[in-house]
Design a protein around this motif. Structure first.
Motif, PDB file in Angstrom:
ATOM      1  N   ALA A  49       0.830  -1.216   0.000  1.00  0.00           N
ATOM      2  CA  ALA A  49       0.000   0.000   0.000  1.00  0.00           C
ATOM      3  C   ALA A  49       0.864   1.266   0.000  1.00  0.00           C
ATOM      4  CB  ALA A  49      -0.949  -0.003   1.198  1.00  0.00           C
ATOM      5  N   GLU A  50       2.081   1.167   0.544  1.00  0.00           N
ATOM      6  CA  GLU A  50       2.988   2.325   0.545  1.00  0.00           C
ATOM      7  C   GLU A  50       3.438   2.705  -0.873  1.00  0.00           C
ATOM      8  OE1 GLU A  50       3.825   4.377   2.896  1.00  0.00           O
ATOM      9  OE2 GLU A  50       2.610   3.313   4.371  1.00  0.00           O
ATOM     10  N   PHE A  51       3.392   1.728  -1.772  1.00  0.00           N
ATOM     11  CA  PHE A  51       3.920   1.946  -3.125  1.00  0.00           C
ATOM     12  C   PHE A  51       2.839   2.060  -4.196  1.00  0.00           C
ATOM     13  CE2 PHE A  51       7.491  -0.318  -0.992  1.00  0.00           C
ATOM     14  CZ  PHE A  51       8.472   0.649  -1.166  1.00  0.00           C
ATOM     15  N   GLN A  52       1.575   1.817  -3.824  1.00  0.00           N
ATOM     16  CA  GLN A  52       0.568   1.623  -4.861  1.00  0.00           C
ATOM     17  C   GLN A  52       0.323   2.833  -5.773  1.00  0.00           C
ATOM     18  OE1 GLN A  52      -2.560   0.220  -2.362  1.00  0.00           O
ATOM     19  NE2 GLN A  52      -3.303   2.226  -1.786  1.00  0.00           N
ATOM     20  N   TRP A  53       0.389   4.034  -5.247  1.00  0.00           N
ATOM     21  CA  TRP A  53       0.127   5.205  -6.106  1.00  0.00           C
ATOM     22  C   TRP A  53       1.410   5.885  -6.570  1.00  0.00           C
ATOM     23  CZ3 TRP A  53      -4.234   3.561  -7.197  1.00  0.00           C
ATOM     24  CH2 TRP A  53      -5.233   3.288  -6.273  1.00  0.00           C
ATOM     25  N   LEU A  54       2.562   5.362  -6.222  1.00  0.00           N
ATOM     26  CA  LEU A  54       3.821   5.958  -6.660  1.00  0.00           C
ATOM     27  C   LEU A  54       4.191   5.472  -8.064  1.00  0.00           C
ATOM     28  CD1 LEU A  54       6.108   5.609  -3.481  1.00  0.00           C
ATOM     29  CD2 LEU A  54       4.443   7.394  -4.035  1.00  0.00           C
ATOM     30  N   THR A  55       4.796   6.345  -8.858  1.00  0.00           N
ATOM     31  CA  THR A  55       5.387   5.877 -10.105  1.00  0.00           C
ATOM     32  C   THR A  55       6.618   5.037  -9.724  1.00  0.00           C
ATOM     33  OG1 THR A  55       6.873   7.755 -10.294  1.00  0.00           O
ATOM     34  CG2 THR A  55       4.699   8.004 -11.288  1.00  0.00           C
ATOM     35  N   GLN A  58       9.201   7.409  -8.508  1.00  0.00           N
ATOM     36  CA  GLN A  58       8.951   7.889  -7.138  1.00  0.00           C
ATOM     37  C   GLN A  58       9.271   6.807  -6.114  1.00  0.00           C
ATOM     38  OE1 GLN A  58       4.829   8.970  -7.724  1.00  0.00           O
ATOM     39  NE2 GLN A  58       5.287  11.161  -7.878  1.00  0.00           N
ATOM     40  N   SER A  59       8.972   5.561  -6.448  1.00  0.00           N
ATOM     41  CA  SER A  59       9.239   4.473  -5.487  1.00  0.00           C
ATOM     42  C   SER A  59      10.744   4.349  -5.221  1.00  0.00           C
ATOM     43  CB  SER A  59       8.649   3.145  -5.988  1.00  0.00           C
ATOM     44  OG  SER A  59       9.477   2.491  -6.931  1.00  0.00           O
ATOM     45  N   ALA A  60      11.547   4.656  -6.235  1.00  0.00           N
ATOM     46  CA  ALA A  60      13.004   4.557  -6.069  1.00  0.00           C
ATOM     47  C   ALA A  60      13.554   5.648  -5.150  1.00  0.00           C
ATOM     48  CB  ALA A  60      13.705   4.608  -7.429  1.00  0.00           C
ATOM     49  N   GLY A  69       9.552   7.111   4.081  1.00  0.00           N
ATOM     50  CA  GLY A  69      10.680   6.195   4.265  1.00  0.00           C
ATOM     51  C   GLY A  69      10.608   5.472   5.605  1.00  0.00           C
ATOM     52  N   GLY A  70      10.219   6.205   6.634  1.00  0.00           N
ATOM     53  CA  GLY A  70      10.075   5.586   7.949  1.00  0.00           C
ATOM     54  C   GLY A  70       8.974   4.534   7.957  1.00  0.00           C
ATOM     55  N   ARG A  71       7.877   4.843   7.260  1.00  0.00           N
ATOM     56  CA  ARG A  71       6.782   3.854   7.191  1.00  0.00           C
ATOM     57  C   ARG A  71       7.228   2.600   6.436  1.00  0.00           C
ATOM     58  NH1 ARG A  71       3.425   8.303   5.698  1.00  0.00           N
ATOM     59  NH2 ARG A  71       3.338   7.404   3.617  1.00  0.00           N
ATOM     60  N   VAL A  72       7.943   2.792   5.335  1.00  0.00           N
ATOM     61  CA  VAL A  72       8.415   1.650   4.547  1.00  0.00           C
ATOM     62  C   VAL A  72       9.361   0.783   5.384  1.00  0.00           C
ATOM     63  CG1 VAL A  72       9.921   1.001   2.605  1.00  0.00           C
ATOM     64  CG2 VAL A  72       8.093   2.689   2.274  1.00  0.00           C
ATOM     65  N   ARG A  73      10.279   1.427   6.107  1.00  0.00           N
ATOM     66  CA  ARG A  73      11.225   0.666   6.941  1.00  0.00           C
ATOM     67  C   ARG A  73      10.481  -0.122   8.023  1.00  0.00           C
ATOM     68  NH1 ARG A  73      14.571   1.330  11.529  1.00  0.00           N
ATOM     69  NH2 ARG A  73      16.592   0.313  11.256  1.00  0.00           N
ATOM     70  N   ALA A  74       9.474   0.504   8.618  1.00  0.00           N
ATOM     71  CA  ALA A  74       8.694  -0.181   9.660  1.00  0.00           C
ATOM     72  C   ALA A  74       7.918  -1.364   9.079  1.00  0.00           C
ATOM     73  CB  ALA A  74       7.734   0.808  10.330  1.00  0.00           C
ATOM     74  N   GLU A  75       7.364  -1.192   7.883  1.00  0.00           N
ATOM     75  CA  GLU A  75       6.596  -2.293   7.279  1.00  0.00           C
ATOM     76  C   GLU A  75       7.533  -3.440   6.897  1.00  0.00           C
ATOM     77  OE1 GLU A  75       3.630  -2.399   7.633  1.00  0.00           O
ATOM     78  OE2 GLU A  75       2.886  -0.357   7.744  1.00  0.00           O
ATOM     79  N   ILE A  76       8.708  -3.093   6.385  1.00  0.00           N
ATOM     80  CA  ILE A  76       9.686  -4.142   6.051  1.00  0.00           C
ATOM     81  C   ILE A  76      10.119  -4.862   7.320  1.00  0.00           C
ATOM     82  CG2 ILE A  76      12.114  -4.409   5.339  1.00  0.00           C
ATOM     83  CD1 ILE A  76      11.484  -2.843   2.879  1.00  0.00           C
TER      84      ILE A  76
ATOM     85  N   LEU B  90      16.521  -0.453  -1.337  1.00  0.00           N
ATOM     86  CA  LEU B  90      16.088   0.678  -0.504  1.00  0.00           C
ATOM     87  C   LEU B  90      17.170   1.108   0.495  1.00  0.00           C
ATOM     88  CD1 LEU B  90      12.433  -0.463   0.331  1.00  0.00           C
ATOM     89  CD2 LEU B  90      13.068   1.500  -1.094  1.00  0.00           C
ATOM     90  N   GLY B  91      18.255   0.327   0.605  1.00  0.00           N
ATOM     91  CA  GLY B  91      19.295   0.660   1.578  1.00  0.00           C
ATOM     92  C   GLY B  91      18.865   0.407   3.015  1.00  0.00           C
TER      93      GLY B  91
END
Lengths: 121, 121, 121, 121
Positions: A49-55, A58-60, A69-76, B90-91
């Motif tokens: 869901a963190e990546f769904q609307w990003l190109t 943008q995801s890179a 970025g903090g949300r992505v790290r927490a989900e990972i 993502l590093g």
């Protein structure tokens, strides 16, 4: 010398801490492989869901935004926790399983035949 | 002492090998975080399919069936490969991210308040 | 006149046929909501795998490729089958549940405040 | 008589309303099939999370709990919204795709050979 044969110290430490976390809360009763696979899928759903609307572009760049970025790290982190726990209850060594599968994929996708192509085999 | 600050040797080895696997096939172009999150979700879908018709009890015995157990181990390997690759692009250090999240969850779920209960917070 | 209050004839027909398909095979025993949610997630994993390496632009053209388009249609069919079956065993009307949620989302995302923005609320 | 050939009025109404919802917010730009497949997977992740710690028996009773039942209905609504929208942008008729797949599965799983067995083919 006493080092667990299966894991590096750091990996073993994560596995041990996740297990302790569950046991301290008496959550072992909920942690069947079936339930843990579901929990893993739920966390992967939050990650995607963190990546769904990003190109793709943008995801890179997502880690350069402190909030996203903090949300992505927490989900990972959540995904890794449940994957570690699932492997633990199944008696599977995560890195071993990944390396075996990688060797298998190397045979199915020979470099000279698939270079630059994303076609599935 | 010379140890890479971020990873144990074995973890670093897996990350390095997955990266090499992708680069040898010129697949870096496909490996945006967005695409890798999708690939991860696809592999988790295959993993969950192994458990969907099993009772919780049967799921706990899955590794004693060589065929089903082998498929589960292979799917877990695939999930770990894509999770490792996603974290790499993502590093993010996987074990660090998991340990941070675990500390955070320890605060949200104090042992004396949640023991034996699966309620979400 | 005899029309089921909950559904149009076509929707009712799909629900009825999916139910008959399961009953003829004595699969009702496997079709708990928990298992069906897992089966749904497994099928969505197969669907997402069809799009994982495509650019957004390529994904918009996927139906013009007979092979990939056929696979996407089949996967969407599978997702709809399990969603219909899950809703049936739970006694939920699919279109009603979607319309309720849409009304709810309309309040959370007022057109004049969110136009052109994908930010979550 | 003027009825759209592809859909019953109620199905057409849902598709039309979901499309209007997106267009009023200028969200068409985000609604590529790739992105919508991700959004669908994210919603299925939220749905599966509702069932992850329940026993199969508890999952069968979930609608009798107003709170959990309300959440399940809302998540199913979300899944149906994104599935409807994805099918719409791809030009796929949902019920047709499901019925085609069901006929296909009827051939792969003959009733006299699979009765009471969940084995995959």
């Amino acid at each position: 010398m006493e080092q667990n044969a299966c894991c590096s110290r750091r990996e073993h430490d994560l596995q041990r801490r996740v297990r302790a976390f569950a046991e301290e809360r008496d959550w072992g009763q909920f942690h069947t492989p079936k339930n843990l696979a579901m929990a893993l899928a739920g966390e992967v759903g939050e990650l995607i869901a963190e990546f769904q609307w990003l190109t793709p572009e943008q995801s890179a760049e997502v880690m350069s935004d402190p909030e996203a970025g903090g949300r992505v790290r927490a989900e990972i982190g959540d995904v890794m926790i449940y994957l570690t726990r699932l492997a633990d209850v199944l008696g599977i060594d995560l890195a071993d399983a990944a390396l075996s599968k990688l060797e298998n994929s190397a045979l199915r996708y020979p470099t000279d035949q698939v270079r630059g192509s994303a076609a599935k085999r």
